[in-house]
Write an enzyme that holds these catalytic residues in place. Structure first.
Site, PDB file in Angstrom:
ATOM      1  N   ASP A  29      -3.654  14.826  49.606  1.00  0.00           N
ATOM      2  CA  ASP A  29      -2.693  15.573  48.795  1.00  0.00           C
ATOM      3  C   ASP A  29      -2.302  16.896  49.453  1.00  0.00           C
ATOM      4  O   ASP A  29      -3.156  17.692  49.831  1.00  0.00           O
ATOM      5  CB  ASP A  29      -3.276  15.863  47.418  1.00  0.00           C
ATOM      6  CG  ASP A  29      -3.637  14.583  46.666  1.00  0.00           C
ATOM      7  OD1 ASP A  29      -3.144  13.515  47.056  1.00  0.00           O
ATOM      8  OD2 ASP A  29      -4.411  14.670  45.700  1.00  0.00           O
ATOM      9  N   ASP A  44      -7.049  15.059  54.936  1.00  0.00           N
ATOM     10  CA  ASP A  44      -6.962  15.111  53.483  1.00  0.00           C
ATOM     11  C   ASP A  44      -5.646  14.451  53.095  1.00  0.00           C
ATOM     12  O   ASP A  44      -4.735  14.312  53.923  1.00  0.00           O
ATOM     13  CB  ASP A  44      -7.006  16.575  53.042  1.00  0.00           C
ATOM     14  CG  ASP A  44      -6.753  16.744  51.560  1.00  0.00           C
ATOM     15  OD1 ASP A  44      -7.361  16.003  50.768  1.00  0.00           O
ATOM     16  OD2 ASP A  44      -5.934  17.615  51.189  1.00  0.00           O
TER      17      ASP A  44
END
Length: 270
Positions: free
Chosen positions: A18, A16
């Site tokens: 963020d 991922d």
């Protein structure tokens, strides 16, 4: 990590973006340059700043992610892609460079040293995700695909790379690149990425929100804490004109995400 990729059964590490690779929301980080170039007004900038604060404290749940998608389509409709490209060209490294976690870059280096592909998978626009992925040395990237018609955002989303769709993207990449998902790795901070984490044999949570931390404890998943953003400037060259040109289309999601979170929090308080 002791497993090496072998012919016919390759390994990938899915990250991922963020709060896993970078310390803030990539989609909210561009509100200021968008304001400076006239794409959004001052009120939207303030909403994005507030949303960034909320995001850092609590993250987002599935309902918020769905609402964000609706706000993205409404706010970005009609934006000129060439103008956005120019903004990205001038600000990408200044904005993203200081946000990259040192721990994430080391982990990416470790995976590549084991012969693994590295894939960044994010709900941010794919044309934003791709150059950031290149900056940190990833092999591939997947992000949200915005629809562009006549050089402008149409106000529609072709593929929203969030929740279950992240797992779908990982499975599609596994078919394309011959990954054995049972030997693959995934890293995320958010409960919304549970489908992605469940799709691989080696899930790890990074800076997890409360819900994901509970799941990790129940299932015995590894938990990592990344806390040291480090500048990549000087070690990673600026992207070529061609690379920068493709960063624009998905950036329409940037301020829209901030507006969405702001509105959601206000409604929940009222």
């Amino acid at each position: 990590m002791t497993e090496h990729a072998t012919e016919g059964s390759r390994v990938a590490a899915f990250f991922d973006l963020d709060k896993t690779v970078i310390a803030k929301s990539s989609t909210l980080a561009f509100s200021r340059p968008f304001f400076q170039e006239g794409l959004i007004n001052r009120r939207a900038v303030l909403k994005s700043a507030y949303a960034q604060f909320v995001f850092m404290l609590a993250g987002a749940d599935a309902d918020q992610m769905d609402r964000m998608r609706s706000h993205i389509t409404a706010l970005c409709e009609g934006w000129d892609v060439e103008q956005v490209r120019s903004i990205v060209d001038e600000t990408l490294h200044d904005i993203v460079d200081p946000l990259v976690y040192k721990e994430a870059t080391q982990l990416i280096t470790d995976h590549k040293g084991e012969g693994h592909d590295v894939v960044v998978v994010s709900a941010s626009g794919e044309e934003l995700v791709a150059p950031i992925a290149t900056m940190v040395g990833a092999t591939h990237s997947v992000g949200t695909r915005m629809v562009v018609t006549g050089g402008r955002y149409s106000g529609e989303v072709d593929f929203y790379c969030a929740g279950e769709n992240k797992a779908i993207a990982a499975k599609q990449l596994a078919e394309q690149h011959d990954y054995d998902l049972s030997r693959c790795y995934a890293y995320s901070d958010s409960i919304t990425d549970l489908p992605l984490l469940e799709a691989v044999g080696h899930p790890t949570v990074v800076n997890p929100d409360r819900a994901l931390r509970r799941i990790a404890a129940q299932r015995g998943w590894a938990v990592l804490t990344f806390s040291d953003p480090v500048s990549l400037r000087g070690r990673i060259p600026r992207p070529s004109g061609t690379a920068v040109a493709v960063t624009a289309i998905g950036l329409g999601a940037a301020t829209a995400a901030g507006v969405a979170w702001y509105g959601l929090r206000r409604r929940r308080r009222n």
